[in-house]
Design an enzyme around this catalytic site. Structure first.
Site, PDB file in Angstrom:
ATOM      1  CG  ASN A   1      51.821  10.626  16.075  1.00  0.00           C
ATOM      2  OD1 ASN A   1      52.447  11.422  15.376  1.00  0.00           O
ATOM      3  ND2 ASN A   1      50.888   9.835  15.571  1.00  0.00           N
TER       4      ASN A   1
ATOM      5  CG  ASN B   1      47.245  10.797  10.684  1.00  0.00           C
ATOM      6  OD1 ASN B   1      47.452  10.298  11.772  1.00  0.00           O
ATOM      7  ND2 ASN B   1      47.850  11.898  10.274  1.00  0.00           N
TER       8      ASN B   1
ATOM      9  CB  THR C   1      47.041  23.111   1.604  1.00  0.00           C
ATOM     10  OG1 THR C   1      47.770  23.265   0.395  1.00  0.00           O
ATOM     11  CG2 THR C   1      45.905  22.157   1.368  1.00  0.00           C
TER      12      THR C   1
ATOM     13  CB  SER D   1      46.887  14.963  -3.905  1.00  0.00           C
ATOM     14  OG  SER D   1      46.952  15.646  -2.663  1.00  0.00           O
TER      15      SER D   1
ATOM     16  CE1 TYR E   1      48.325  17.539   3.356  1.00  0.00           C
ATOM     17  CE2 TYR E   1      48.676  18.494   1.175  1.00  0.00           C
ATOM     18  CZ  TYR E   1      48.649  18.625   2.547  1.00  0.00           C
ATOM     19  OH  TYR E   1      48.933  19.831   3.121  1.00  0.00           O
ATOM     20  CG  HIS E   2      46.422  19.118  -1.996  1.00  0.00           C
ATOM     21  ND1 HIS E   2      47.338  18.357  -2.681  1.00  0.00           N
ATOM     22  CD2 HIS E   2      47.077  20.240  -1.628  1.00  0.00           C
ATOM     23  CE1 HIS E   2      48.498  18.999  -2.731  1.00  0.00           C
ATOM     24  NE2 HIS E   2      48.376  20.150  -2.099  1.00  0.00           N
TER      25      HIS E   2
ATOM     26  CE  LYS F   1      46.831  19.932   5.500  1.00  0.00           C
ATOM     27  NZ  LYS F   1      47.290  20.378   6.810  1.00  0.00           N
TER      28      LYS F   1
ATOM     29  CG  ASN G   1      62.620  23.496   0.811  1.00  0.00           C
ATOM     30  OD1 ASN G   1      63.020  24.649   0.644  1.00  0.00           O
ATOM     31  ND2 ASN G   1      61.850  23.144   1.819  1.00  0.00           N
ATOM     32  NE  ARG G   2      61.176  17.012  -5.514  1.00  0.00           N
ATOM     33  CZ  ARG G   2      61.799  15.870  -5.809  1.00  0.00           C
ATOM     34  NH1 ARG G   2      62.482  15.238  -4.880  1.00  0.00           N
ATOM     35  NH2 ARG G   2      61.737  15.371  -7.030  1.00  0.00           N
TER      36      ARG G   2
ATOM     37  NE  ARG H   1      53.148  16.165  -7.575  1.00  0.00           N
ATOM     38  CZ  ARG H   1      53.238  16.868  -6.454  1.00  0.00           C
ATOM     39  NH1 ARG H   1      52.351  17.813  -6.186  1.00  0.00           N
ATOM     40  NH2 ARG H   1      54.214  16.641  -5.600  1.00  0.00           N
TER      41      ARG H   1
HETATM   42  N1  USQ Z   1      56.954  19.776  -8.804  1.00  0.00           N
HETATM   43  C1  USQ Z   1      57.904  19.670  -9.802  1.00  0.00           C
HETATM   44  N2  USQ Z   1      59.079  19.061  -9.501  1.00  0.00           N
HETATM   45  C2  USQ Z   1      59.364  18.559  -8.271  1.00  0.00           C
HETATM   46  C3  USQ Z   1      58.401  18.689  -7.249  1.00  0.00           C
HETATM   47  C4  USQ Z   1      57.198  19.297  -7.544  1.00  0.00           C
HETATM   48  O1  USQ Z   1      57.689  20.107 -10.936  1.00  0.00           O
HETATM   49  O2  USQ Z   1      60.451  18.017  -8.091  1.00  0.00           O
HETATM   50  C5  USQ Z   1      55.678  20.459  -9.094  1.00  0.00           C
HETATM   51  C6  USQ Z   1      54.432  19.623  -8.833  1.00  0.00           C
HETATM   52  O3  USQ Z   1      54.066  18.874  -9.977  1.00  0.00           O
HETATM   53  C7  USQ Z   1      53.417  20.685  -8.463  1.00  0.00           C
HETATM   54  C8  USQ Z   1      54.251  21.766  -7.806  1.00  0.00           C
HETATM   55  O4  USQ Z   1      55.601  21.531  -8.194  1.00  0.00           O
HETATM   56  O5  USQ Z   1      52.847  21.232  -9.608  1.00  0.00           O
HETATM   57  C9  USQ Z   1      54.181  21.755  -6.296  1.00  0.00           C
HETATM   58  O6  USQ Z   1      54.545  20.482  -5.801  1.00  0.00           O
HETATM   59  P1  USQ Z   1      55.158  20.308  -4.331  1.00  0.00           P
HETATM   60  O7  USQ Z   1      55.548  18.879  -4.167  1.00  0.00           O
HETATM   61  O8  USQ Z   1      56.195  21.348  -4.095  1.00  0.00           O
HETATM   62  O9  USQ Z   1      53.938  20.741  -3.410  1.00  0.00           O
HETATM   63  P2  USQ Z   1      52.521  20.051  -3.125  1.00  0.00           P
HETATM   64  O10 USQ Z   1      52.479  18.622  -3.493  1.00  0.00           O
HETATM   65  O11 USQ Z   1      51.484  20.936  -3.697  1.00  0.00           O
HETATM   66  O12 USQ Z   1      52.429  20.086  -1.546  1.00  0.00           O
HETATM   67  C10 USQ Z   1      53.190  20.990  -0.748  1.00  0.00           C
HETATM   68  C11 USQ Z   1      53.230  20.459   0.677  1.00  0.00           C
HETATM   69  C12 USQ Z   1      51.816  20.449   1.235  1.00  0.00           C
HETATM   70  C13 USQ Z   1      51.205  21.834   1.121  1.00  0.00           C
HETATM   71  C14 USQ Z   1      51.257  22.317  -0.316  1.00  0.00           C
HETATM   72  C15 USQ Z   1      50.843  23.763  -0.462  1.00  0.00           C
HETATM   73  O13 USQ Z   1      53.780  19.166   0.699  1.00  0.00           O
HETATM   74  O14 USQ Z   1      51.861  20.031   2.587  1.00  0.00           O
HETATM   75  O15 USQ Z   1      49.867  21.764   1.533  1.00  0.00           O
HETATM   76  O16 USQ Z   1      52.631  22.270  -0.782  1.00  0.00           O
HETATM   77  S1  USQ Z   1      50.041  24.035  -1.993  1.00  0.00           S
HETATM   78  O17 USQ Z   1      50.866  23.505  -3.063  1.00  0.00           O
HETATM   79  O18 USQ Z   1      49.844  25.453  -2.124  1.00  0.00           O
HETATM   80  O19 USQ Z   1      48.804  23.300  -1.943  1.00  0.00           O
END
Ligand code: USQ
Length: 403
Positions: free
Chosen positions: A32, A118, A144, A179, A181-182, A185, A240-241, A326
């Site tokens: 969508n 959603n 997730t 979160s 979001y989590h 799920k 990726n970031r 966070r």
């Molecule tokens: N983090 C940093 N610096 C950043 C971005 C993130 O230190 O610039 C840290 C966060 O605090 C966290 C970890 O990296 O501890 C992961 O953060 P993330 O933004 O890479 O991932 P997350 O918010 O957990 O969510 C992402 C996807 C989501 C998926 C999830 C898988 O956006 O859709 O469900 O990864 S998991 O993390 O295994 O739950």
């Protein structure tokens, strides 16, 4: 096989569609375009420009001779979901069609409610449509790893054998997500388990870790087939970031101490995992969970890897520890099983030096598009934010209210 991909315009949905189409399946893509709207709300965009879904479908046809069937539908609209399923007659549905960002869900009240409405209503509509019109269809749902949180015991794949007061049972693994979001799920998982148990649907809940990577074999065939790679603080994810920050000459943004341990996987492995799930469906009434990641890294460990590979490409890379926006453990035990997909034949693409360098090189090709002002995190889990951030958020929140 007839495979319908929900969220077919997204980072994972689009490459999955191409991958499965190339392997001889009849593939439908449903979306969508909500993600494109959220990008406009926040004034962020993917690193690599992407065409409209209609034009990408045409481009795929011109490159491969293969056809993808396009459905424009909102999963919150039962009639739309019903019509898509009845006309396409899927044997498997891959459901990526949800709001995927933890920061987006924590931004304000509107977006928290939106994320859960959603995601949960969309999935519930889908379950109901399957019950009525396609009870044999295999639902492959993107969950997730974050559903589990970071408990101080090993994480199993979905279920835990418990002995309590002399009695034993196998029960859903306790969930402590980090979160809104989590949490959405987790709620989905409960609804899917219920639907399998009660209506004898069949489903695989893929508890996926953090995906990284810019391209796949199919998206690399032509620039018009690129997928939407985000690096901003809301939709971009850790590795990726960091790759984009390294290329842009910005410090890598490690939140807090960086001892947060998470499961990661390459985008190529996401495609293979989904394929393995589809080729090995559960039986009627079965709800199964696969933990879908291949390697565990700490956030700081990842940043150090990016720094060392970046320096080999003559990039000047610094690591900054930001105050963590966070609420999460920054040092914790983490041992999550991830055996079931390996048992089905997954051969992981590990984060080797070569792979990391190629990701950095792919980002370098698009470095002129990097918007430096969308990198720093502004969403804080405890709700504190500057008044400027709050009013900006309130302004754009109206877009969600009107939705
Ligand atoms: N983090 C940093 N610096 C950043 C971005 C993130 O230190 O610039 C840290 C966060 O605090 C966290 C970890 O990296 O501890 C992961 O953060 P993330 O933004 O890479 O991932 P997350 O918010 O957990 O969510 C992402 C996807 C989501 C998926 C999830 C898988 O956006 O859709 O469900 O990864 S998991 O993390 O295994 O739950």
């Amino acid at each position: 096989m007839n495979i319908l991909i929900l969220g077919g315009d997204g980072y994972l949905g689009w490459p999955t569609a191409l991958y499965l189409s190339k392997r001889g399946h009849r593939v439908g893509v449903l979306d969508n375009f909500a993600k494109r709207r959220w990008e406009m709300e926040l004034n962020v965009e993917p690193l690599i420009p992407i065409l409209t879904l209609h034009d990408r479908v045409k481009a795929w046809h011109s490159v491969s001779g293969l056809t993808l069937e396009l459905f424009i539908a909102d999963l919150r609209n039962y009639e739309m979901v019903k019509n898509a399923v009845r006309s396409f007659k899927p044997e498997a549905i891959i459901h990526y069609g949800e709001q995927p960002s933890a920061p987006y869900s924590m931004m304000d009240h509107n977006r928290a409610v939106f994320t859960q409405t959603n995601n949960i209503v969309g999935t519930l509509n889908l379950l109901w449509v399957l019950r009525e019109y396609a009870p044999d269809c295999h639902l492959v749902k993107l969950g997730t790893m974050g559903e589990y949180g970071t408990p101080n015991i090993d994480i199993e794949e979905g279920f835990l054998e418990i002995e309590y007061q002399g009695r034993k049972d196998i029960l859903p693994y306790p969930k402590q997500p980090g979160s809104i979001y989590h949490l959405s799920k987790v709620h989905d998982s409960h609804n899917i388990l219920f639907a399998c148990r009660t209506w004898k649907l069949r489903s695989t809940d893929l508890n996926q870790g953090i995906v990284y990577g810019v391209e796949t074999d199919e998206t690399a065939l032509d620039s018009r087939l690129a997928t939407s790679f985000h690096y901003d603080a809301v939709f971009g994810t850790a590795l990726n970031r960091f790759a984009v920050q390294a290329v842009a000459g910005l410090p890598l943004t490690v939140y807090g101490q960086g001892g947060q341990l998470r499961g990661f996987l390459n985008i190529l492995d996401t495609l293979r995992c989904v394929e393995l799930a589809i080729l090995n469906p559960p039986s009627a009434g079965e709800y199964r969970v696969f933990n879908q990641f291949t390697e565990t890294f700490s956030v700081l460990g990842l940043a150090e890897l990016v720094k060392s590979q970046g320096e080999k490409l003559d990039l000047k890379v610094e690591i900054h520890h930001l105050e963590n926006p966070r609420v999460e453990a920054e040092r914790h035990y983490y041992n999550a099983r991830h055996q079931k997909l390996l048992n089905l034949g997954l051969v992981p693409h590990r984060l080797s030096e070569v792979l990391l360098k190629s990701i950095l090189r792919q980002v370098m090709e698009h470095q002129d598009r990097i918007k430096k002002d969308i990198i720093l995190p502004k969403v804080r889990w405890d709700g504190s934010s500057s008044s400027e951030e709050q009013s900006e958020s309130a302004r754009s929140a109206s877009a969600v209210v009107l939705d």
